[in-house]
Design a protein around this motif. Sequence first.
Motif, PDB file in Angstrom:
ATOM      1  N   ILE A  77       0.748  -1.248   0.042  1.00  0.00           N
ATOM      2  CA  ILE A  77      -0.026  -0.133  -0.073  1.00  0.00           C
ATOM      3  C   ILE A  77       0.902   1.231   0.073  1.00  0.00           C
ATOM      4  CG2 ILE A  77      -1.523   1.511   1.440  1.00  0.00           C
ATOM      5  CD1 ILE A  77      -3.098  -0.946   0.223  1.00  0.00           C
ATOM      6  N   ALA A  78       1.924   1.233   0.900  1.00  0.00           N
ATOM      7  CA  ALA A  78       2.862   2.420   1.113  1.00  0.00           C
ATOM      8  C   ALA A  78       3.459   2.745  -0.245  1.00  0.00           C
ATOM      9  CB  ALA A  78       3.958   2.252   2.080  1.00  0.00           C
ATOM     10  N   GLU A  79       3.897   1.715  -1.127  1.00  0.00           N
ATOM     11  CA  GLU A  79       4.517   2.093  -2.398  1.00  0.00           C
ATOM     12  C   GLU A  79       3.741   2.853  -3.278  1.00  0.00           C
ATOM     13  OE1 GLU A  79       7.549   1.629  -5.156  1.00  0.00           O
ATOM     14  OE2 GLU A  79       7.536   1.209  -3.250  1.00  0.00           O
ATOM     15  N   GLU A  80       2.373   2.197  -3.352  1.00  0.00           N
ATOM     16  CA  GLU A  80       1.147   3.238  -4.331  1.00  0.00           C
ATOM     17  C   GLU A  80       1.102   4.544  -3.632  1.00  0.00           C
ATOM     18  OE1 GLU A  80       0.954   2.346  -7.273  1.00  0.00           O
ATOM     19  OE2 GLU A  80       1.953   0.380  -7.105  1.00  0.00           O
ATOM     20  N   LEU A  81       0.977   4.535  -2.280  1.00  0.00           N
ATOM     21  CA  LEU A  81       0.530   5.755  -1.629  1.00  0.00           C
ATOM     22  C   LEU A  81       1.686   6.809  -1.607  1.00  0.00           C
ATOM     23  CD1 LEU A  81      -1.858   5.054   1.114  1.00  0.00           C
ATOM     24  CD2 LEU A  81      -2.488   6.350  -0.700  1.00  0.00           C
ATOM     25  N   CYS A  82       2.857   6.325  -1.969  1.00  0.00           N
ATOM     26  CA  CYS A  82       4.142   7.167  -1.763  1.00  0.00           C
ATOM     27  C   CYS A  82       4.249   7.826  -0.220  1.00  0.00           C
ATOM     28  CB  CYS A  82       4.140   8.368  -2.733  1.00  0.00           C
ATOM     29  SG  CYS A  82       3.757   7.916  -4.532  1.00  0.00           S
ATOM     30  N   VAL A  83       4.112   6.795   0.638  1.00  0.00           N
ATOM     31  CA  VAL A  83       4.576   6.890   1.991  1.00  0.00           C
ATOM     32  C   VAL A  83       5.447   6.058   2.609  1.00  0.00           C
ATOM     33  CG1 VAL A  83       2.258   8.091   2.373  1.00  0.00           C
ATOM     34  CG2 VAL A  83       2.447   5.801   2.821  1.00  0.00           C
ATOM     35  N   ASP A  84       6.040   6.353   3.796  1.00  0.00           N
ATOM     36  CA  ASP A  84       6.717   5.329   4.223  1.00  0.00           C
ATOM     37  C   ASP A  84       6.089   4.280   5.122  1.00  0.00           C
ATOM     38  OD1 ASP A  84       8.750   3.900   6.145  1.00  0.00           O
ATOM     39  OD2 ASP A  84       9.388   5.723   7.106  1.00  0.00           O
ATOM     40  N   TRP A  85       6.499   3.159   4.623  1.00  0.00           N
ATOM     41  CA  TRP A  85       5.200   1.873   5.195  1.00  0.00           C
ATOM     42  C   TRP A  85       5.241   2.147   6.617  1.00  0.00           C
ATOM     43  CZ3 TRP A  85       6.490  -2.008   8.336  1.00  0.00           C
ATOM     44  CH2 TRP A  85       7.943  -2.420   8.499  1.00  0.00           C
ATOM     45  N   LYS A  86       6.261   2.513   7.433  1.00  0.00           N
ATOM     46  CA  LYS A  86       6.265   2.527   8.732  1.00  0.00           C
ATOM     47  C   LYS A  86       5.163   3.394   9.319  1.00  0.00           C
ATOM     48  CE  LYS A  86      10.801   1.061   9.131  1.00  0.00           C
ATOM     49  NZ  LYS A  86      12.329   1.410   9.432  1.00  0.00           N
ATOM     50  N   LYS A  87       4.592   4.192   8.477  1.00  0.00           N
ATOM     51  CA  LYS A  87       3.381   5.132   8.899  1.00  0.00           C
ATOM     52  C   LYS A  87       2.036   4.790   8.773  1.00  0.00           C
ATOM     53  CE  LYS A  87       6.351   9.530   7.902  1.00  0.00           C
ATOM     54  NZ  LYS A  87       6.273  10.571   7.028  1.00  0.00           N
ATOM     55  N   ILE A  88       2.131   3.398   8.319  1.00  0.00           N
ATOM     56  CA  ILE A  88       0.844   2.952   8.122  1.00  0.00           C
ATOM     57  C   ILE A  88       0.421   2.103   9.350  1.00  0.00           C
ATOM     58  CG2 ILE A  88      -0.575   1.159   6.597  1.00  0.00           C
ATOM     59  CD1 ILE A  88       0.767   2.337   4.216  1.00  0.00           C
ATOM     60  N   GLN A  89      -0.729   2.185   9.767  1.00  0.00           N
ATOM     61  CA  GLN A  89      -0.957   1.579  11.212  1.00  0.00           C
ATOM     62  C   GLN A  89      -1.675   0.231  10.610  1.00  0.00           C
ATOM     63  OE1 GLN A  89      -3.359   3.574  14.031  1.00  0.00           O
ATOM     64  NE2 GLN A  89      -1.710   5.176  13.858  1.00  0.00           N
ATOM     65  N   VAL A  90      -1.660  -0.811  11.026  1.00  0.00           N
ATOM     66  CA  VAL A  90      -2.073  -2.048  10.584  1.00  0.00           C
ATOM     67  C   VAL A  90      -3.099  -2.501  11.671  1.00  0.00           C
ATOM     68  CG1 VAL A  90      -1.881  -4.480   9.728  1.00  0.00           C
ATOM     69  CG2 VAL A  90      -0.187  -2.853   9.324  1.00  0.00           C
ATOM     70  N   GLU A  91      -4.479  -2.686  11.201  1.00  0.00           N
ATOM     71  CA  GLU A  91      -5.518  -3.307  12.198  1.00  0.00           C
ATOM     72  C   GLU A  91      -5.970  -4.510  11.424  1.00  0.00           C
ATOM     73  OE1 GLU A  91      -8.688  -0.767  12.957  1.00  0.00           O
ATOM     74  OE2 GLU A  91      -7.238   0.828  13.655  1.00  0.00           O
ATOM     75  N   LEU A  92      -6.239  -5.531  12.141  1.00  0.00           N
ATOM     76  CA  LEU A  92      -6.906  -6.826  11.656  1.00  0.00           C
ATOM     77  C   LEU A  92      -8.126  -6.345  11.479  1.00  0.00           C
ATOM     78  CD1 LEU A  92      -6.517  -9.566  10.990  1.00  0.00           C
ATOM     79  CD2 LEU A  92      -7.213 -10.311  13.481  1.00  0.00           C
ATOM     80  N   ALA A  93      -8.671  -6.591   9.959  1.00  0.00           N
ATOM     81  CA  ALA A  93     -10.083  -6.357   9.613  1.00  0.00           C
ATOM     82  C   ALA A  93     -10.984  -7.428  10.230  1.00  0.00           C
ATOM     83  CB  ALA A  93     -10.095  -6.783   7.952  1.00  0.00           C
ATOM     84  N   PRO A  94     -12.107  -7.061  10.268  1.00  0.00           N
ATOM     85  CA  PRO A  94     -13.480  -7.939  10.845  1.00  0.00           C
ATOM     86  C   PRO A  94     -13.448  -9.102   9.939  1.00  0.00           C
ATOM     87  CG  PRO A  94     -14.199  -5.762  10.186  1.00  0.00           C
ATOM     88  CD  PRO A  94     -12.864  -5.681  10.297  1.00  0.00           C
ATOM     89  N   LEU A  95     -14.166 -10.220  10.420  1.00  0.00           N
ATOM     90  CA  LEU A  95     -14.489 -11.271   9.611  1.00  0.00           C
ATOM     91  C   LEU A  95     -15.488 -10.651   8.591  1.00  0.00           C
ATOM     92  CD1 LEU A  95     -13.790 -13.961   8.763  1.00  0.00           C
ATOM     93  CD2 LEU A  95     -15.403 -14.767  10.410  1.00  0.00           C
ATOM     94  N   ASP A  96     -15.350 -10.403   7.384  1.00  0.00           N
ATOM     95  CA  ASP A  96     -16.537 -10.192   6.548  1.00  0.00           C
ATOM     96  C   ASP A  96     -16.111 -10.546   5.146  1.00  0.00           C
ATOM     97  OD1 ASP A  96     -18.029  -8.461   4.680  1.00  0.00           O
ATOM     98  OD2 ASP A  96     -18.083  -6.970   6.332  1.00  0.00           O
ATOM     99  N   SER A  97     -17.358 -11.156   4.216  1.00  0.00           N
ATOM    100  CA  SER A  97     -17.090 -11.452   3.027  1.00  0.00           C
ATOM    101  C   SER A  97     -16.547 -10.508   2.099  1.00  0.00           C
ATOM    102  CB  SER A  97     -18.448 -12.236   2.540  1.00  0.00           C
ATOM    103  OG  SER A  97     -19.518 -11.211   2.432  1.00  0.00           O
TER     104      SER A  97
END
Length: 173
Positions: A77-97
């Motif tokens: 995602i960071a590569e395409e958004l042109c941001v440092d990947w360390k600036k992206i917070q990761v949350e586990l997505a809820p179970l959803d189809s």
Amino acid sequence: MESTISRRNFLKVSALSGGGMLVSFSLLNEVSAAMPMEEAVFTPNIYIKICSSGTIVLMAPNPEIGQGVKTSLPMIIAEELCVDWKKIQVELAPLDSKFGRQTAGGSGSIRGRFTELRTLGATAREMLVSAAAQTWNVQRAECTAEDGFVMHKASGRKLSYGELAAKAATLEV
């Protein structure tokens, strides 16, 4: 076995600890009240959220059980958004189809999501760049994304993704 604490001592200790909890909850409420209640959030898709505070969140559809999902997916995602990947917070997505297959195993998280996440990250970036171009009333081609900002080099102007979140949220994907 007989208890050595009297009913009176029990009530005193309970009242003191209850009062402490009451003060604690009161302080938490005041801290919450001081925080902005509504923040503009740009959600171009179910995976990415960009808040007006500048926070970028990736809703990771696959659980992390040692294969590097919390590193590799934000890097894509960071590569395409042109941001440092360390600036992206990761949350586990809820179970959803809507997230498709949400499993771990077989080292398929990256292989199975690579193209999709690149496309979603690029779409978000393009929407942010378009929001900046509209804000400045310039041609979209004159604007570039770099390190979490959109810049218009001809005029020296730049806006952060957080500053553009509300405007980008109004654009059609």
